[in-house]
Scaffold this active site. Structure first.
Site, short mmCIF file in Angstrom:
data_model
loop_
_atom_site.label_atom_id
_atom_site.label_comp_id
_atom_site.label_asym_id
_atom_site.label_seq_id
_atom_site.Cartn_x
_atom_site.Cartn_y
_atom_site.Cartn_z
N THR A 125 36.03 -30.92 -8.70
CA THR A 125 35.14 -31.61 -7.67
C THR A 125 33.65 -31.45 -8.18
O THR A 125 33.14 -30.52 -9.31
CB THR A 125 35.02 -30.69 -6.35
OG1 THR A 125 33.93 -31.19 -5.54
CG2 THR A 125 34.99 -29.16 -6.74
N ASP A 126 32.91 -32.47 -7.85
CA ASP A 126 31.45 -32.37 -8.21
C ASP A 126 30.69 -31.23 -7.79
O ASP A 126 29.55 -31.04 -8.35
CB ASP A 126 30.67 -33.85 -7.73
CG ASP A 126 30.64 -34.04 -6.56
OD1 ASP A 126 31.46 -33.40 -5.73
OD2 ASP A 126 30.23 -35.18 -5.96
N GLU A 127 31.17 -30.45 -6.88
CA GLU A 127 30.48 -29.51 -6.16
C GLU A 127 30.36 -28.26 -7.07
O GLU A 127 29.31 -27.38 -6.82
CB GLU A 127 31.07 -29.08 -4.80
CG GLU A 127 31.28 -30.02 -3.88
CD GLU A 127 31.47 -29.54 -2.52
OE1 GLU A 127 31.27 -28.36 -2.16
OE2 GLU A 127 32.04 -30.22 -1.65
N TYR A 151 33.65 -21.89 -2.08
CA TYR A 151 34.69 -23.02 -2.01
C TYR A 151 34.22 -23.32 -3.65
O TYR A 151 35.08 -23.55 -4.48
CB TYR A 151 34.37 -24.24 -1.14
CG TYR A 151 35.08 -25.44 -1.85
CD1 TYR A 151 36.38 -25.64 -1.84
CD2 TYR A 151 34.35 -26.35 -2.00
CE1 TYR A 151 37.11 -26.78 -2.43
CE2 TYR A 151 34.85 -27.83 -2.61
CZ TYR A 151 36.30 -27.93 -2.67
OH TYR A 151 36.79 -28.95 -3.43
N LYS A 155 36.52 -23.18 -7.25
CA LYS A 155 36.88 -24.26 -8.23
C LYS A 155 36.15 -24.11 -9.47
O LYS A 155 36.89 -24.48 -10.32
CB LYS A 155 36.35 -25.55 -7.33
CG LYS A 155 37.05 -25.88 -6.14
CD LYS A 155 38.70 -26.08 -6.14
CE LYS A 155 38.94 -27.50 -6.76
NZ LYS A 155 40.19 -27.63 -7.02
#
Ligand code: NAD
Length: 319
Positions: A125-127, A151, A155
């Site tokens: 994810t971009d997060e 989260y 990741k």
């Protein structure tokens, strides 16, 4: 020759869209492994388990013994979608995120080491890149990882494990990092389905803080096409950013959906901001466009139309 894929998390939002997409657009045989947490929806897998090219097995990727059930055959590739994926839940309790997102990924990497699969794509994810200021340049694949919530930290940890297994063991491993997805079959705890289903039912819609947090939205089918391109043409050891090039504030999204549904903005209820709420994400997808010929094709306008239509037709099945 029959090529078999192991897809994890195929009862969830993106995994189920990806399996449906592959059944229509490829000849792969698919094993879906999903532990069916609250986020896994049996309705999502009903359509594709009817296919003679797909089977579904219930198992937890974080439990090595349970996971061994799926290795009654070898796989051309593992595509790892399975995750705890909701930031708010990770702030309440990070442990399930560490179990699935980190230990689960480790178990799958071990399966690649032992030759149970030829290669693996880690869906990230971009997060993991953290937060941008309004005038910052978009994230590229070389932007430093700076996750701000449990989260995204879980990741990022998984991404680093994948990187380390590539560097150490020279395994064919690839990471994709995508921006915020929306579309059919997403759990109603997530932002866009929550706004649509609440608006349809005239229920208050919570809006965090000033509502000016920005996300780069992509329609899930465009994400599926990007993963398919990486599966066919992606290079080992590489990271590919995937974005929709549709940056919008949360407030803009709510206003847009309310307008489409002809609902009053009085439904919006301002609530205290999420802890550690990232301000802005923005993806530079030029690498995957240049190297694999992928680009998003579905505009936000078109994607929202399709998503609203799906939730109108399937409301009872979700949430
Ligand atoms: P989701 O929460 O809708 O689905 C996750 C699925 O994984 C569920 O079916 C759940 O039952 C399953 N699962 C959870 N723990 C498991 C375990 N221990 N063993 C086996 N299965 C397990 O998530 P999603 O939105 O479809 O996201 C899929 C992947 O894409 C995730 O890895 C997420 O980090 C990534 N991603 C999501 C987005 C997005 O906007 N939704 C954006 C970028 C990346």
């Amino acid at each position: 020759m029959k090529r078999h894929l192991l897809i994890t998390g195929g009862a969830g939002f993106i995994g189920s869209n990806f399996i449906s997409y592959l059944l229509e657009n490829s000849n792969y045989y698919i094993t879906n492994v999903d532990s069916l947490t609250y986020a896994g929806n049996l309705e999502n897998i009903q359509s594709f388990v009817k296919s003679n090219r797909c089977r579904s097995i219930q198992a937890d990727i974080g439990e090595k013994t349970e996971l061994s059930k799926v290795f009654d055959q070898d796989y051309f590739a593992i595509i790892n979608f399975a995750a705890e994926s909701h930031v708010d839940r990770s702030i309440e309790d990070a442990f399930p995120f560490i179990h699935t997102n980190i230990i689960g990924t480790y178990n799958l990497l071990q399966a690649v080491i032992t030759g149970k699969a030829n290669k693996m794509i880690q869906i990230s994810t971009d997060e993991v890149y953290g937060s941008l200021e309004p005038n910052d340049s978009p994230f590229t694949e070389t932007t430093s990882l700076a996750p701000n919530n449990p989260y995204s930290a879980s990741k990022a940890s998984a991404d680093l494990l994948v990187r380390s297994y590539f560097q150490t063991y020279q395994l064919p491993l690839t990471v994709t990092r995508c921006s915020n997805n929306y579309g059919p079959m997403q759990h109603t705890e997530k932002f866009i389905p929550k706004v649509i289903t609440r608006a349809l039912n005239n229920i208050e819609i919570p809006l965090y803080g000033d509502g000016l947090n920005i996300r780069d939205w992509i329609y899930v089918e465009d994400h599926c096409r990007a993963i398919h391109a990486v599966l066919e043409k992606g290079l080992a050891g590489e990271v590919y950013n995937i974005g929709g090039s549709e940056e919008k504030t949360n407030r803009e999204i709510i206003d847009y959906i309310l307008e489409k549904l002809r609902k009053d903005e009085k439904l919006i209820k301002h609530v205290a901001d999420r802890k550690g709420h990232d301000r802005r994400y923005s993806m530079d997808s030029s690498k995957i466009s240049r190297e694999l010929g992928w680009r998003p094709t579905i505009s936000f306008h078109e994607g929202i139309q399709r998503t609203i239509q799906w939730y109108r037709q399937n409301e009872q099945k979700n949430g």
